[in-house]
Design an enzyme around this catalytic site. Structure first.
Site, short mmCIF file in Angstrom:
data_model
loop_
_atom_site.label_atom_id
_atom_site.label_comp_id
_atom_site.label_asym_id
_atom_site.label_seq_id
_atom_site.Cartn_x
_atom_site.Cartn_y
_atom_site.Cartn_z
N GLY A 174 2.61 8.11 -5.69
CA GLY A 174 3.46 7.53 -4.80
C GLY A 174 3.87 8.48 -3.82
N SER A 207 2.56 9.67 -1.14
CA SER A 207 2.35 9.75 0.41
C SER A 207 3.14 9.19 1.12
CB SER A 207 0.96 9.05 0.54
OG SER A 207 1.10 7.69 0.00
N SER A 208 4.43 8.35 0.69
CA SER A 208 5.37 7.86 1.40
C SER A 208 6.92 7.51 0.69
CB SER A 208 4.81 6.35 1.64
OG SER A 208 5.74 5.34 2.08
N GLY A 209 7.69 7.36 1.62
CA GLY A 209 8.97 6.91 1.05
C GLY A 209 9.83 8.09 0.13
N ARG A 268 -3.09 5.52 -3.24
CA ARG A 268 -4.13 4.86 -3.01
C ARG A 268 -4.78 5.21 -1.46
NH1 ARG A 268 -2.03 -0.94 -3.92
NH2 ARG A 268 -0.68 -0.04 -2.68
N SER A 276 13.11 4.16 -11.45
CA SER A 276 13.23 2.58 -11.54
C SER A 276 13.89 2.07 -10.26
CB SER A 276 14.03 2.47 -12.61
OG SER A 276 14.40 0.86 -13.05
N TYR A 323 9.98 -8.26 -10.11
CA TYR A 323 9.92 -6.81 -9.92
C TYR A 323 11.02 -6.39 -10.76
CZ TYR A 323 11.56 -2.50 -7.19
OH TYR A 323 11.84 -1.30 -6.78
N LYS A 325 11.13 -3.27 -13.68
CA LYS A 325 11.76 -1.82 -13.53
C LYS A 325 12.88 -1.64 -14.69
CE LYS A 325 10.46 -0.19 -9.41
NZ LYS A 325 9.91 1.13 -9.49
N1 LIG Z 1 12.96 1.23 -1.11
C1 LIG Z 1 13.63 0.81 -1.95
O1 LIG Z 1 14.68 0.14 -1.62
C2 LIG Z 1 13.65 0.97 -3.26
C3 LIG Z 1 14.82 0.61 -4.00
C4 LIG Z 1 14.71 0.94 -5.48
C5 LIG Z 1 13.56 1.47 -6.03
N2 LIG Z 1 12.49 1.80 -5.32
C6 LIG Z 1 11.20 2.34 -5.91
O2 LIG Z 1 11.08 3.59 -5.41
C7 LIG Z 1 9.55 3.87 -5.48
C8 LIG Z 1 9.11 4.35 -4.30
O3 LIG Z 1 9.32 3.30 -3.41
P1 LIG Z 1 9.31 3.53 -1.69
O4 LIG Z 1 10.38 2.66 -1.26
O5 LIG Z 1 9.15 5.19 -1.64
O6 LIG Z 1 7.93 2.82 -1.29
P2 LIG Z 1 6.83 3.45 -0.08
O7 LIG Z 1 7.39 3.99 1.15
O8 LIG Z 1 6.01 2.20 0.13
O9 LIG Z 1 5.95 4.19 -1.26
C9 LIG Z 1 5.20 3.90 -2.28
C10 LIG Z 1 4.20 4.89 -2.68
O10 LIG Z 1 3.57 4.26 -3.73
C11 LIG Z 1 1.97 4.48 -3.53
N3 LIG Z 1 1.56 3.07 -4.14
C12 LIG Z 1 1.89 1.85 -4.25
N4 LIG Z 1 1.01 1.26 -5.14
C13 LIG Z 1 0.52 2.14 -5.66
C14 LIG Z 1 -0.82 2.08 -6.87
N5 LIG Z 1 -1.09 0.81 -7.23
N6 LIG Z 1 -1.33 3.19 -7.31
C15 LIG Z 1 -1.06 4.39 -6.69
N7 LIG Z 1 -0.10 4.54 -5.69
C16 LIG Z 1 0.60 3.46 -5.16
C17 LIG Z 1 2.01 4.06 -2.04
O11 LIG Z 1 0.71 4.68 -1.45
P3 LIG Z 1 -0.38 3.49 -1.38
O12 LIG Z 1 0.35 2.33 -1.12
O13 LIG Z 1 -1.30 4.11 -0.06
O14 LIG Z 1 -1.02 3.61 -2.59
C18 LIG Z 1 3.12 5.09 -1.67
O15 LIG Z 1 2.68 6.32 -1.72
C19 LIG Z 1 9.24 2.53 -6.04
O16 LIG Z 1 8.55 2.67 -7.33
C20 LIG Z 1 10.13 1.66 -5.83
O17 LIG Z 1 9.93 0.41 -6.53
C21 LIG Z 1 12.56 1.46 -3.85
#
Ligand SMILES: NC(=O)c1ccc[n+]([C@@H]2O[C@H](COP(=O)([O-])OP(=O)(O)OC[C@H]3O[C@@H](n4cnc5c(N)ncnc54)[C@H](OP(=O)(O)O)[C@@H]3O)[C@@H](O)[C@H]2O)c1
Length: 282
Positions: free
Chosen positions: A20, A22-24, A45, A144, A158, A162
């Site tokens: 993951g 590539s983003s966030g 992906r 998580s 979800y 987690k």
């Molecule tokens: N944002 C929030 O509020 C928050 C809060 C608590 C926890 N989290 C957790 O933090 C983590 C990062 O989330 P984020 O907020 O940074 O989200 P994000 O910006 O959407 O980044 C998600 C990353 O995961 C990759 N990804 C998603 N599904 C995938 C798959 N099946 N196989 C390989 N790569 C995959 C995406 O790239 P592709 O889609 O191109 O594959 C992207 O690089 C996640 O586990 C999320 O549940 C987020």
């Protein structure tokens, strides 16, 4: 590269793999570690975002779906070969969240959350853990969520995935730490990333109201907490005071929080019946 508890972590000679990345949160963490001199590898992906991130960070990249055991294992092996180094630090940030009412969510969503959020974490860790144990050093950190600390309205698909990540990390902490492999788990609250924006499209009103008006954290703040957690070999990393309190005193705080959340949810239902919208602070 040293990750033994008695010595400081030298990121400059470490190979860090971020799923993951590539983003966030994953990208912000990879950026921070690349800035500290680490050799960074990214897995996701979508090829375009991956290529952009790879170029920006001079990182090696592989496209793979983390829920595909064979694909993620192969990607990690290829990245280790390309970088000429085994994985020293693995950060599993790949994930997705799909909120919704329990009675309305399709079965497929429950399965998808477990496949990506839980098995996607497990498969990546299984690919690197044997080598780390053999070498007697390394660090595995899974992202998580606050939804892995407390059952929250709208997160019936979800949240359990987690919680499962948290359970996995608690179990393997006990098994890997004796081999000098650091195990960590991160519990972010809402973070301003593309995932949160996507999630917001699906959130029931009750979930918004339970969340209140707290401003989402930046991905950079969470990344800094993750890197600090690795340096200090922390098991639990909470990037803010709210999740820290929940992680420490969850069994005491949960009944109090649930009482307040139930009050807010009742207010949403009452105003829905009366036909007037509620504000997020209940
Ligand atoms: N944002 C929030 O509020 C928050 C809060 C608590 C926890 N989290 C957790 O933090 C983590 C990062 O989330 P984020 O907020 O940074 O989200 P994000 O910006 O959407 O980044 C998600 C990353 O995961 C990759 N990804 C998603 N599904 C995938 C798959 N099946 N196989 C390989 N790569 C995959 C995406 O790239 P592709 O889609 O191109 O594959 C992207 O690089 C996640 O586990 C999320 O549940 C987020």
């Amino acid at each position: 590269m040293r990750l033994r508890s008695t010595r400081p972590v030298e990121f400059g000679s470490a190979h860090v793999i971020v799923t993951g990345g590539s983003s966030g949160i994953g990208l912000a963490t990879a950026r921070l570690l690349a800035g500290r001199g680490a050799k960074v590898s990214l897995i996701a992906r979508g090829r375009e975002r991956l290529a952009d991130a790879g170029k920006e960070l001079s990182a090696a990249v592989r496209g793979a779906d983390v829920s595909d055991h064979e694909a993620v294992t192969r990607a990690i092996g290829e990245l280790e070969t390309e970088q000429g180094l085994p994985c020293d630090i693995l950060i599993t940030s790949a994930g997705l969240a799909r909120p919704g009412h329990f009675l309305e969510l399709p079965d497929e969503v429950f399965r998808q959350m477990m496949e990506v959020d839980y098995f996607g974490t497990l498969y990546a860790i299984r690919a690197v853990a044997p080598g780390m144990v053999e070498r007697g050093h390394g660090s595995v950190v899974a992202v998580s969520s606050a939804a892995g600390l407390l059952g929250i309205y709208g997160y019936s698909a979800y949240g359990p995935a987690k919680f499962a990540v948290r359970g996995l990390m608690e179990s393997i902490r006990a098994e890997l730490t004796p081999h000098d492999v650091h195990v960590g788990v991160v519990f972010p609250p809402d973070v301003d990333t593309p995932q949160l924006h996507d999630e917001n499209r699906w959130k029931p009103e009750e979930t918004r109201v339970v969340g209140g008006t707290l401003k989402p954290l930046t991905a950079e703040r969470v990344a800094a907490a993750i890197v600090d957690g690795i340096e200090r070999r922390r098991f639990v990393t909470c990037p803010d005071a709210g999740t820290r309190a929940l992680a420490r005193f969850g069994s005491v705080l949960s009944p109090l929080l649930n009482r307040e959340f139930d009050r807010r949810i009742r207010a949403v239902r009452r105003s829905r019946l009366a036909g007037t919208p509620r504000s997020a602070d209940g």
